[in-house]
Design a protein around this motif. Structure first.
Motif, PDB file in Angstrom:
ATOM      1  N   GLN A 106       4.176   1.519 -13.722  1.00 40.79           N
ATOM      2  CA  GLN A 106       4.831   2.833 -13.325  1.00 40.79           C
ATOM      3  C   GLN A 106       3.833   3.355 -12.297  1.00 40.79           C
ATOM      4  O   GLN A 106       4.244   3.746 -11.276  1.00 40.79           O
ATOM      5  CB  GLN A 106       4.860   3.787 -14.563  1.00 40.79           C
ATOM      6  CG  GLN A 106       5.979   3.324 -15.420  1.00 40.79           C
ATOM      7  CD  GLN A 106       6.254   4.416 -16.743  1.00 40.79           C
ATOM      8  OE1 GLN A 106       5.427   5.189 -16.710  1.00 40.79           O
ATOM      9  NE2 GLN A 106       7.373   4.177 -17.320  1.00 40.79           N
ATOM     10  N   GLU A 108       1.725   1.735 -10.297  1.00 43.32           N
ATOM     11  CA  GLU A 108       2.057   1.039  -8.968  1.00 43.32           C
ATOM     12  C   GLU A 108       3.152   1.314  -8.353  1.00 43.32           C
ATOM     13  O   GLU A 108       3.188   1.434  -7.079  1.00 43.32           O
ATOM     14  CB  GLU A 108       2.019  -0.307  -9.396  1.00 43.32           C
ATOM     15  CG  GLU A 108       0.593  -0.987  -9.822  1.00 43.32           C
ATOM     16  CD  GLU A 108      -0.275  -1.065  -8.750  1.00 43.32           C
ATOM     17  OE1 GLU A 108      -0.505  -2.243  -8.036  1.00 43.32           O
ATOM     18  OE2 GLU A 108      -0.942   0.053  -8.355  1.00 43.32           O
ATOM     19  N   ARG A 109       4.325   1.678  -8.884  1.00 43.76           N
ATOM     20  CA  ARG A 109       5.355   2.036  -8.184  1.00 43.76           C
ATOM     21  C   ARG A 109       5.370   3.468  -7.338  1.00 43.76           C
ATOM     22  O   ARG A 109       5.899   3.737  -6.602  1.00 43.76           O
ATOM     23  CB  ARG A 109       6.557   1.944  -9.190  1.00 43.76           C
ATOM     24  CG  ARG A 109       7.190   0.524  -9.571  1.00 43.76           C
ATOM     25  CD  ARG A 109       8.388   0.719 -10.356  1.00 43.76           C
ATOM     26  NE  ARG A 109       8.365   1.259 -11.875  1.00 43.76           N
ATOM     27  CZ  ARG A 109       7.976   0.314 -12.957  1.00 43.76           C
ATOM     28  NH1 ARG A 109       8.104  -0.954 -12.738  1.00 43.76           N
ATOM     29  NH2 ARG A 109       7.869   1.000 -14.163  1.00 43.76           N
ATOM     30  N   HIS A 110       4.766   4.332  -8.343  1.00 40.58           N
ATOM     31  CA  HIS A 110       4.421   5.555  -7.603  1.00 40.58           C
ATOM     32  C   HIS A 110       3.590   5.400  -6.317  1.00 40.58           C
ATOM     33  O   HIS A 110       3.834   6.301  -5.307  1.00 40.58           O
ATOM     34  CB  HIS A 110       3.563   6.515  -8.718  1.00 40.58           C
ATOM     35  CG  HIS A 110       4.494   6.845  -9.785  1.00 40.58           C
ATOM     36  ND1 HIS A 110       3.892   7.487 -10.870  1.00 40.58           N
ATOM     37  CD2 HIS A 110       5.982   6.995  -9.940  1.00 40.58           C
ATOM     38  CE1 HIS A 110       4.853   7.715 -11.738  1.00 40.58           C
ATOM     39  NE2 HIS A 110       5.998   7.602 -11.212  1.00 40.58           N
ATOM     40  N   ARG A 111       2.547   4.666  -6.441  1.00 38.62           N
ATOM     41  CA  ARG A 111       1.638   4.324  -5.274  1.00 38.62           C
ATOM     42  C   ARG A 111       2.436   3.569  -4.073  1.00 38.62           C
ATOM     43  O   ARG A 111       2.343   4.155  -3.031  1.00 38.62           O
ATOM     44  CB  ARG A 111       0.549   3.727  -5.594  1.00 38.62           C
ATOM     45  CG  ARG A 111      -0.537   3.990  -6.707  1.00 38.62           C
ATOM     46  CD  ARG A 111      -1.625   3.334  -6.796  1.00 38.62           C
ATOM     47  NE  ARG A 111      -2.448   3.717  -8.061  1.00 38.62           N
ATOM     48  CZ  ARG A 111      -2.464   2.971  -9.309  1.00 38.62           C
ATOM     49  NH1 ARG A 111      -1.654   2.059  -9.516  1.00 38.62           N
ATOM     50  NH2 ARG A 111      -3.269   3.638 -10.181  1.00 38.62           N
ATOM     51  N   ALA A 112       3.375   2.866  -4.584  1.00 39.97           N
ATOM     52  CA  ALA A 112       4.177   2.182  -3.325  1.00 39.97           C
ATOM     53  C   ALA A 112       5.144   3.360  -2.828  1.00 39.97           C
ATOM     54  O   ALA A 112       5.426   3.034  -1.533  1.00 39.97           O
ATOM     55  CB  ALA A 112       4.908   1.195  -4.081  1.00 39.97           C
ATOM     56  N   ASP A 113       5.853   4.117  -3.667  1.00 39.02           N
ATOM     57  CA  ASP A 113       6.595   5.337  -2.961  1.00 39.02           C
ATOM     58  C   ASP A 113       5.884   6.216  -2.101  1.00 39.02           C
ATOM     59  O   ASP A 113       6.566   6.697  -1.316  1.00 39.02           O
ATOM     60  CB  ASP A 113       7.202   5.982  -4.112  1.00 39.02           C
ATOM     61  CG  ASP A 113       8.328   5.125  -4.997  1.00 39.02           C
ATOM     62  OD1 ASP A 113       8.672   4.034  -4.628  1.00 39.02           O
ATOM     63  OD2 ASP A 113       8.453   5.537  -6.089  1.00 39.02           O
ATOM     64  N   LYS A 114       4.557   6.377  -2.614  1.00 39.73           N
ATOM     65  CA  LYS A 114       3.925   7.195  -1.468  1.00 39.73           C
ATOM     66  C   LYS A 114       3.191   6.554  -0.353  1.00 39.73           C
ATOM     67  O   LYS A 114       2.475   7.263   0.298  1.00 39.73           O
ATOM     68  CB  LYS A 114       2.686   7.943  -2.442  1.00 39.73           C
ATOM     69  CG  LYS A 114       3.397   8.895  -3.694  1.00 39.73           C
ATOM     70  CD  LYS A 114       2.044   9.466  -4.397  1.00 39.73           C
ATOM     71  CE  LYS A 114       2.792  10.352  -5.434  1.00 39.73           C
ATOM     72  NZ  LYS A 114       1.455  10.869  -6.239  1.00 39.73           N
ATOM     73  N   GLY A 115       3.402   5.306  -0.374  1.00 38.30           N
ATOM     74  CA  GLY A 115       2.383   4.436   0.829  1.00 38.30           C
ATOM     75  C   GLY A 115       1.197   4.236   0.381  1.00 38.30           C
ATOM     76  O   GLY A 115       0.223   3.958   1.143  1.00 38.30           O
ATOM     77  N   GLU A 116       0.404   4.321  -0.690  1.00 41.66           N
ATOM     78  CA  GLU A 116      -0.861   4.195  -1.269  1.00 41.66           C
ATOM     79  C   GLU A 116      -1.076   2.932  -1.326  1.00 41.66           C
ATOM     80  O   GLU A 116      -0.328   1.833  -1.651  1.00 41.66           O
ATOM     81  CB  GLU A 116      -1.254   5.086  -2.370  1.00 41.66           C
ATOM     82  CG  GLU A 116      -0.746   6.842  -2.157  1.00 41.66           C
ATOM     83  CD  GLU A 116      -1.132   7.460  -3.501  1.00 41.66           C
ATOM     84  OE1 GLU A 116      -1.499   6.983  -4.392  1.00 41.66           O
ATOM     85  OE2 GLU A 116      -1.205   8.689  -3.203  1.00 41.66           O
TER      86      GLU A 116
END
Length: 216
Positions: A106, A108-116
């Motif tokens: 979860q 990792e998905r948040h980081r991907a959505d934020k471009g982190e």
């Protein structure tokens, strides 16, 4: 033992211009941080790959030494130590992925959505996704024999980021907010280079990830 002497000179074509001692130091620091941090940290795949490359290089040089050369056993012990260091570091990360699989994915998905930047390497991400799917399949298989049990969502297991850690500061840092988990971060402390302190992990999580301090 001088790892840069004789047949064990560090290859000079590494793009970062790091010496073998520097690579070992960075790997040991990453290993200690991963060992004592409650959550999984950003992966250090580049450093690990560099050290693995040097281990292979050193092992090739070992083959050139005569079996009767007493230095061969000494160098082999150092190679084994470095391989253990890498193996232990990777094992620690896999254990955290298995323990906090859903939470980690979860995040990792948040980081991907934020471009982190992602914390998991590509191989670790694939392992986590496969592990999560296997757990779901296993749970569904078990629950199929219990038709009267209510379909409840499995609680998410999260790391305790408020646990205490012992660290050493690598530089002077002012105004570190102490987070004790009660939402009140008014207390500030300053860290001096080389100072050691026991503090809640969440207070220094960003400093650990940025490399300003390291856990011990």
């Amino acid at each position: 033992m001088d790892l840069n002497s004789e047949n064990f000179a560090f290859e000079e074509d590494d793009e970062d211009g790091l010496s073998l001692e520097q690579v070992i130091q960075l790997t040991e620091e990453a290993w200690l941080n991963e060992k004592f941090a409650p959550e999984i940290l950003p992966h250090k795949s580049e450093i690990v790959d560099l050290l693995l490359g040097q281990i292979s290089y050193m092992e090739e040089r070992l083959q050139q030494l005569q079996s009767t050369d007493f230095k061969k056993a000494i160098h082999q012990m150092e190679v084994d130590r470095l391989r253990f260091l890498v193996t232990s570091y990777l094992r620690l990360r896999l254990e955290k992925i298995e323990t906090f699989c859903t939470h980690t994915l979860q995040q990792e998905r948040h980081r991907a959505d934020k471009g982190e930047d992602m914390y998991l390497s590509q191989n670790e991400l694939e392992f986590a996704q496969e592990h999560e799917q296997n757990m779901k399949d296993h749970l569904e298989s078990v629950m199929s024999f219990c038709p009267n049990v209510m379909d409840t969502e499995t609680p998410e297991v999260c790391p305790n980021v408020h646990s205490m850690v012992f660290l050493k500061s690598k530089r002077d840092i002012e105004g570190v907010a102490i987070d004790d988990g009660d939402g009140d971060n008014n207390d500030l402390i300053d860290l001096t280079s080389g100072s050691q302190i026991l503090i809640s992990y969440n207070s220094v999580a960003r400093l650990v990830k940025d490399g300003d301090v390291h856990l011990i």
